[in-house]
Design a protein around this motif. Structure first.
Motif, PDB file in Angstrom:
ATOM      1  N   PHE A  83      23.194 -32.639 -34.456  1.00 13.15           N
ATOM      2  CA  PHE A  83      23.122 -34.021 -34.928  1.00 13.15           C
ATOM      3  C   PHE A  83      22.223 -34.774 -33.950  1.00 13.15           C
ATOM      4  CE2 PHE A  83      25.049 -38.412 -34.914  1.00 13.15           C
ATOM      5  CZ  PHE A  83      24.483 -38.801 -36.117  1.00 13.15           C
ATOM      6  N   CYS A  84      20.996 -35.062 -34.378  1.00 10.85           N
ATOM      7  CA  CYS A  84      19.984 -35.630 -33.478  1.00 10.85           C
ATOM      8  C   CYS A  84      19.288 -36.807 -34.159  1.00 10.85           C
ATOM      9  CB  CYS A  84      18.934 -34.570 -33.124  1.00 10.85           C
ATOM     10  SG  CYS A  84      19.620 -33.034 -32.453  1.00 10.85           S
ATOM     11  N   TRP A  85      19.117 -37.902 -33.404  1.00 12.11           N
ATOM     12  CA  TRP A  85      18.440 -39.068 -33.975  1.00 12.11           C
ATOM     13  C   TRP A  85      17.748 -39.877 -32.887  1.00 12.11           C
ATOM     14  CZ3 TRP A  85      20.275 -43.451 -31.729  1.00 12.11           C
ATOM     15  CH2 TRP A  85      21.622 -43.467 -31.314  1.00 12.11           C
ATOM     16  N   GLY A 109      14.211 -32.675 -31.697  1.00 10.40           N
ATOM     17  CA  GLY A 109      15.362 -32.270 -32.485  1.00 10.40           C
ATOM     18  C   GLY A 109      15.632 -30.784 -32.411  1.00 10.40           C
ATOM     19  N   HIS A 110      14.578 -29.998 -32.274  1.00  9.55           N
ATOM     20  CA  HIS A 110      14.722 -28.542 -32.310  1.00  9.55           C
ATOM     21  C   HIS A 110      15.108 -27.961 -30.951  1.00  9.55           C
ATOM     22  CE1 HIS A 110      14.259 -24.577 -33.946  1.00  9.55           C
ATOM     23  NE2 HIS A 110      13.335 -24.253 -33.055  1.00  9.55           N
ATOM     24  N   ILE A 111      14.407 -28.399 -29.901  1.00  3.51           N
ATOM     25  CA  ILE A 111      14.600 -27.835 -28.554  1.00  3.51           C
ATOM     26  C   ILE A 111      15.573 -28.679 -27.730  1.00  3.51           C
ATOM     27  CG2 ILE A 111      13.390 -27.096 -26.438  1.00  3.51           C
ATOM     28  CD1 ILE A 111      12.662 -25.418 -28.825  1.00  3.51           C
ATOM     29  N   LYS A 112      15.782 -29.935 -28.128  1.00  3.81           N
ATOM     30  CA  LYS A 112      16.620 -30.887 -27.383  1.00  3.81           C
ATOM     31  C   LYS A 112      16.064 -31.154 -25.982  1.00  3.81           C
ATOM     32  CE  LYS A 112      20.748 -29.961 -30.035  1.00  3.81           C
ATOM     33  NZ  LYS A 112      20.025 -28.992 -30.893  1.00  3.81           N
ATOM     34  N   HIS A 113      14.750 -31.220 -25.927  1.00  2.70           N
ATOM     35  CA  HIS A 113      14.081 -31.621 -24.691  1.00  2.70           C
ATOM     36  C   HIS A 113      12.776 -32.297 -25.079  1.00  2.70           C
ATOM     37  CE1 HIS A 113      13.776 -31.662 -20.371  1.00  2.70           C
ATOM     38  NE2 HIS A 113      12.531 -31.243 -20.438  1.00  2.70           N
ATOM     39  N   HIS A 114      12.248 -33.097 -24.164  1.00  7.62           N
ATOM     40  CA  HIS A 114      11.064 -33.892 -24.488  1.00  7.62           C
ATOM     41  C   HIS A 114       9.786 -33.163 -24.064  1.00  7.62           C
ATOM     42  CE1 HIS A 114      12.137 -34.806 -20.300  1.00  7.62           C
ATOM     43  NE2 HIS A 114      10.836 -34.992 -20.109  1.00  7.62           N
ATOM     44  N   LEU A 115       8.707 -33.425 -24.808  1.00  3.05           N
ATOM     45  CA  LEU A 115       7.375 -33.031 -24.360  1.00  3.05           C
ATOM     46  C   LEU A 115       6.821 -34.098 -23.414  1.00  3.05           C
ATOM     47  CD1 LEU A 115       5.937 -31.642 -27.700  1.00  3.05           C
ATOM     48  CD2 LEU A 115       6.362 -30.327 -25.618  1.00  3.05           C
ATOM     49  N   VAL A 128      17.595 -41.776 -27.481  1.00  2.00           N
ATOM     50  CA  VAL A 128      17.430 -40.559 -28.279  1.00  2.00           C
ATOM     51  C   VAL A 128      18.732 -39.791 -28.101  1.00  2.00           C
ATOM     52  CG1 VAL A 128      16.134 -38.447 -28.700  1.00  2.00           C
ATOM     53  CG2 VAL A 128      14.946 -40.471 -27.833  1.00  2.00           C
ATOM     54  N   TYR A 129      19.365 -39.447 -29.216  1.00  2.00           N
ATOM     55  CA  TYR A 129      20.702 -38.846 -29.190  1.00  2.00           C
ATOM     56  C   TYR A 129      20.602 -37.436 -29.760  1.00  2.00           C
ATOM     57  CZ  TYR A 129      25.836 -38.811 -29.990  1.00  2.00           C
ATOM     58  OH  TYR A 129      27.189 -38.536 -29.985  1.00  2.00           O
ATOM     59  N   LEU A 130      20.868 -36.437 -28.913  1.00  2.00           N
ATOM     60  CA  LEU A 130      20.711 -35.036 -29.290  1.00  2.00           C
ATOM     61  C   LEU A 130      22.026 -34.312 -29.042  1.00  2.00           C
ATOM     62  CD1 LEU A 130      17.345 -34.532 -27.324  1.00  2.00           C
ATOM     63  CD2 LEU A 130      17.567 -35.160 -29.745  1.00  2.00           C
ATOM     64  N   SER A 131      22.664 -33.825 -30.088  1.00  2.00           N
ATOM     65  CA  SER A 131      23.955 -33.164 -29.875  1.00  2.00           C
ATOM     66  C   SER A 131      24.046 -31.860 -30.641  1.00  2.00           C
ATOM     67  CB  SER A 131      25.114 -34.085 -30.281  1.00  2.00           C
ATOM     68  OG  SER A 131      25.187 -34.216 -31.691  1.00  2.00           O
ATOM     69  N   LYS A 139      23.089 -34.691 -25.309  1.00  2.00           N
ATOM     70  CA  LYS A 139      22.032 -35.094 -24.384  1.00  2.00           C
ATOM     71  C   LYS A 139      21.458 -36.385 -24.936  1.00  2.00           C
ATOM     72  CE  LYS A 139      17.778 -33.293 -22.267  1.00  2.00           C
ATOM     73  NZ  LYS A 139      16.887 -32.113 -22.209  1.00  2.00           N
ATOM     74  N   THR A 140      21.574 -37.445 -24.162  1.00  2.00           N
ATOM     75  CA  THR A 140      21.179 -38.767 -24.645  1.00  2.00           C
ATOM     76  C   THR A 140      20.195 -39.395 -23.672  1.00  2.00           C
ATOM     77  OG1 THR A 140      23.412 -38.986 -25.558  1.00  2.00           O
ATOM     78  CG2 THR A 140      22.036 -40.956 -25.542  1.00  2.00           C
TER      79      THR A 140
END
Length: 257
Positions: A83-85, A109-115, A128-131, A139-140
């Motif tokens: 659940f990522c937004w 959304g896929h890797i749950k990490h930023h470029l 950014v909410y990544l769960s 990870k928020t």
């Protein structure tokens, strides 16, 4: 992700990464996050999800939840899978995102990490909410960490109220309301949170005068099974600190070991 431990809502793990502006957490669910920061949420662009009532944006091919429908999302079951937004201010802004930015959002959304740090001028996003299995691994990213400390203070006091319901004269159990833990107290814990710390509501101690929530510093974990194992070991020792609620003064304080 592995899940060898039963999910317990009375264990709250936080690891703060100041440089990259995110927090890894266990024990904080979307409905708690959203309700404690309700005045800060706008529209939500869904990066990875199983929610079926979103609206579709043709430019990005993402679905989104308009601000006036966020409360419906808060009431939905988002605990299964990813659940990522990312939040955004204006729907029109979605239509001017570049291919590079859309690619970065897909990667998030896929890797749950930023470029690159995921704060976009067009979106003017605060989070950014990544769960994965919401509440188990979150990870928020926070544009401003004051939002994180405000949310954490409200969530801690809310969980305590759920743990210790009061009985009314008719014997009905009702949730007790506690004031939120102040941002100032929680900010004094930044060194511990940067290492990775657990607030254990299952190990609270209380008497007529006060309630004590123990805190253990256990380290940096992205795997929450490993975090649980480390917590189990650490909790055999005295805690590294305690949040104290004075029942008479109705005030929080911090006691370091």
């Amino acid at each position: 992700m592995k899940k060898n431990h039963p999910y317990s809502r009375d264990l709250l793990y936080v690891h703060l990464n100041e440089r990259d502006q995110y927090v890894l957490s266990h024990g904080i669910e979307f409905h708690e996050f959203a309700r404690s920061l309700a005045d800060s949420l706008n529209h939500l662009l869904l990066l990875k999800h199983r929610y079926e009532d979103g609206e579709f944006n043709r430019h990005t091919l993402f679905e989104y939840v308009p601000e006036d429908s966020v409360e419906k999302l808060v009431g939905a079951n988002v605990h299964t899978g990813d659940f990522c937004w990312i939040d955004f201010e204006e729907v029109e802004a979605l239509n001017v995102l570049s291919p590079q930015e859309i690619a970065e959002l897909l990667y998030l959304g896929h890797i749950k990490h930023h470029l690159k740090l995921p704060f976009y001028n067009q979106l003017n996003n605060r989070f950014v909410y990544l769960s994965n299995e919401d509440g188990w691994f979150n990870k928020t990213y926070y544009r401003n960490f004051n939002d994180f400390f405000r949310m954490l203070g409200i969530v801690l006091s809310g969980k305590l109220g759920e743990m210790k319901p009061e009985k009314s004269l008719l014997g009905i159990r009702r949730k007790k309301a506690y004031p939120s833990v102040s941002k100032e107290i929680l900010k004094s814990l930044i060194p511990a949170l940067k290492e990775g710390a657990v607030f254990s509501l299952k190990n609270i101690q209380q008497n007529r005068n006060r309630i004590e929530v123990p805190i253990w510093i256990i380290g940096d974990f992205a795997n929450m099974d490993d975090m649980h194992d480390e917590y189990k070991e650490a909790s055999r020792n005295l805690p590294d600190g305690r949040l104290i609620f004075d029942k008479k003064l109705k005030e929080w304080s911090l006691l370091a070991q």
